[in-house]
Write a protein that holds these residues in place. Structure first.
Motif, PDB file in Angstrom:
ATOM      1  N   THR A 147      20.593 -10.020 -30.019  1.00  0.00           N
ATOM      2  CA  THR A 147      20.005 -11.019 -30.903  1.00  0.00           C
ATOM      3  C   THR A 147      20.409 -10.783 -32.346  1.00  0.00           C
ATOM      4  O   THR A 147      19.811 -11.341 -33.253  1.00  0.00           O
ATOM      5  CB  THR A 147      18.470 -10.998 -30.798  1.00  0.00           C
ATOM      6  OG1 THR A 147      18.002  -9.681 -31.106  1.00  0.00           O
ATOM      7  CG2 THR A 147      18.017 -11.395 -29.408  1.00  0.00           C
ATOM      8  N   ASP A 148      21.405  -9.948 -32.560  1.00  0.00           N
ATOM      9  CA  ASP A 148      21.845  -9.619 -33.913  1.00  0.00           C
ATOM     10  C   ASP A 148      22.432 -10.864 -34.584  1.00  0.00           C
ATOM     11  O   ASP A 148      23.494 -11.362 -34.199  1.00  0.00           O
ATOM     12  CB  ASP A 148      22.879  -8.498 -33.863  1.00  0.00           C
ATOM     13  CG  ASP A 148      23.308  -8.014 -35.228  1.00  0.00           C
ATOM     14  OD1 ASP A 148      22.866  -8.585 -36.249  1.00  0.00           O
ATOM     15  OD2 ASP A 148      24.093  -7.064 -35.282  1.00  0.00           O
ATOM     16  N   ALA A 149      21.735 -11.369 -35.598  1.00  0.00           N
ATOM     17  CA  ALA A 149      22.160 -12.597 -36.279  1.00  0.00           C
ATOM     18  C   ALA A 149      23.496 -12.400 -36.993  1.00  0.00           C
ATOM     19  O   ALA A 149      24.316 -13.328 -37.052  1.00  0.00           O
ATOM     20  CB  ALA A 149      21.091 -13.029 -37.278  1.00  0.00           C
ATOM     21  N   GLY A 150      23.738 -11.199 -37.518  1.00  0.00           N
ATOM     22  CA  GLY A 150      25.004 -10.930 -38.208  1.00  0.00           C
ATOM     23  C   GLY A 150      26.188 -11.028 -37.265  1.00  0.00           C
ATOM     24  O   GLY A 150      27.221 -11.603 -37.606  1.00  0.00           O
ATOM     25  N   LEU A 151      26.052 -10.481 -36.070  1.00  0.00           N
ATOM     26  CA  LEU A 151      27.123 -10.550 -35.072  1.00  0.00           C
ATOM     27  C   LEU A 151      27.386 -11.998 -34.674  1.00  0.00           C
ATOM     28  O   LEU A 151      28.536 -12.425 -34.555  1.00  0.00           O
ATOM     29  CB  LEU A 151      26.754  -9.710 -33.853  1.00  0.00           C
ATOM     30  CG  LEU A 151      27.758  -9.689 -32.709  1.00  0.00           C
ATOM     31  CD1 LEU A 151      29.107  -9.160 -33.182  1.00  0.00           C
ATOM     32  CD2 LEU A 151      27.219  -8.852 -31.555  1.00  0.00           C
ATOM     33  N   ARG A 152      26.331 -12.749 -34.493  1.00  0.00           N
ATOM     34  CA  ARG A 152      26.491 -14.173 -34.149  1.00  0.00           C
ATOM     35  C   ARG A 152      27.200 -14.941 -35.266  1.00  0.00           C
ATOM     36  O   ARG A 152      28.083 -15.742 -35.007  1.00  0.00           O
ATOM     37  CB  ARG A 152      25.133 -14.812 -33.875  1.00  0.00           C
ATOM     38  CG  ARG A 152      24.501 -14.366 -32.605  1.00  0.00           C
ATOM     39  CD  ARG A 152      23.146 -15.071 -32.410  1.00  0.00           C
ATOM     40  NE  ARG A 152      22.536 -14.663 -31.181  1.00  0.00           N
ATOM     41  CZ  ARG A 152      22.872 -15.135 -29.987  1.00  0.00           C
ATOM     42  NH1 ARG A 152      23.803 -16.032 -29.879  1.00  0.00           N
ATOM     43  NH2 ARG A 152      22.269 -14.701 -28.906  1.00  0.00           N
ATOM     44  N   ARG A 153      26.796 -14.670 -36.504  1.00  0.00           N
ATOM     45  CA  ARG A 153      27.382 -15.371 -37.649  1.00  0.00           C
ATOM     46  C   ARG A 153      28.875 -15.063 -37.761  1.00  0.00           C
ATOM     47  O   ARG A 153      29.695 -15.963 -37.935  1.00  0.00           O
ATOM     48  CB  ARG A 153      26.641 -14.978 -38.931  1.00  0.00           C
ATOM     49  CG  ARG A 153      27.062 -15.754 -40.142  1.00  0.00           C
ATOM     50  CD  ARG A 153      26.212 -15.480 -41.381  1.00  0.00           C
ATOM     51  NE  ARG A 153      26.118 -14.064 -41.726  1.00  0.00           N
ATOM     52  CZ  ARG A 153      25.048 -13.287 -41.529  1.00  0.00           C
ATOM     53  NH1 ARG A 153      23.960 -13.795 -40.982  1.00  0.00           N
ATOM     54  NH2 ARG A 153      25.052 -12.022 -41.871  1.00  0.00           N
ATOM     55  N   VAL A 154      29.243 -13.788 -37.621  1.00  0.00           N
ATOM     56  CA  VAL A 154      30.645 -13.399 -37.738  1.00  0.00           C
ATOM     57  C   VAL A 154      31.467 -13.969 -36.583  1.00  0.00           C
ATOM     58  O   VAL A 154      32.576 -14.485 -36.784  1.00  0.00           O
ATOM     59  CB  VAL A 154      30.779 -11.859 -37.810  1.00  0.00           C
ATOM     60  CG1 VAL A 154      32.224 -11.420 -37.646  1.00  0.00           C
ATOM     61  CG2 VAL A 154      30.214 -11.344 -39.123  1.00  0.00           C
ATOM     62  N   THR A 155      30.928 -13.916 -35.372  1.00  0.00           N
ATOM     63  CA  THR A 155      31.645 -14.451 -34.214  1.00  0.00           C
ATOM     64  C   THR A 155      31.866 -15.953 -34.367  1.00  0.00           C
ATOM     65  O   THR A 155      32.957 -16.471 -34.076  1.00  0.00           O
ATOM     66  CB  THR A 155      30.862 -14.159 -32.915  1.00  0.00           C
ATOM     67  OG1 THR A 155      30.637 -12.750 -32.820  1.00  0.00           O
ATOM     68  CG2 THR A 155      31.629 -14.614 -31.697  1.00  0.00           C
TER      69      THR A 155
END
Length: 106
Positions: free
Chosen positions: A6-14
């Protein structure tokens, strides 16, 4: 069983990487069509593949580990296709070498 990421940073970068790949696909594809470059066309398709992989990863971040493993197998298959196409082309070129024809640019 591990919970979905659920890491928002990982989602944003991907998401950003997928959008950048998709954008560059569009630019390179348009240039390839404009100048008639098969090489640029092939490279643009690689950017489309990269974008597809990133969006599939983005979707899979919220899935269970079992579903992610299935996606991993799908990704391996997606990445295998251009590799096999490259090997096939190289094999054909090796068995039947031809010099490139002269460019008849517009």
């Amino acid at each position: 069983m591990q919970p979905p990421t659920t890491d928002a940073g990982l989602r944003r970068v991907t998401r950003l990487v997928g959008l950048l790949n998709l954008g560059y696909f569009g630019v390179e594809f348009a240039v390839a069509l404009t100048i008639g470059s098969v090489s640029l066309f092939a490279d643009s398709i690689d950017f489309l593949e990269d974008a597809s992989v990133n969006f599939l990863i983005l979707a899979a971040l919220g899935w269970s580990m079992h579903r992610r493993a299935e996606v991993g197998m799908l990704l391996a298959g997606i990445l295998l296709i251009p590799g096999l196409a490259t090997l096939w082309t190289a094999w054909n070129k090796f068995n039947m070498p031809l010099t490139p024809s002269r460019c008849r640019c517009r």
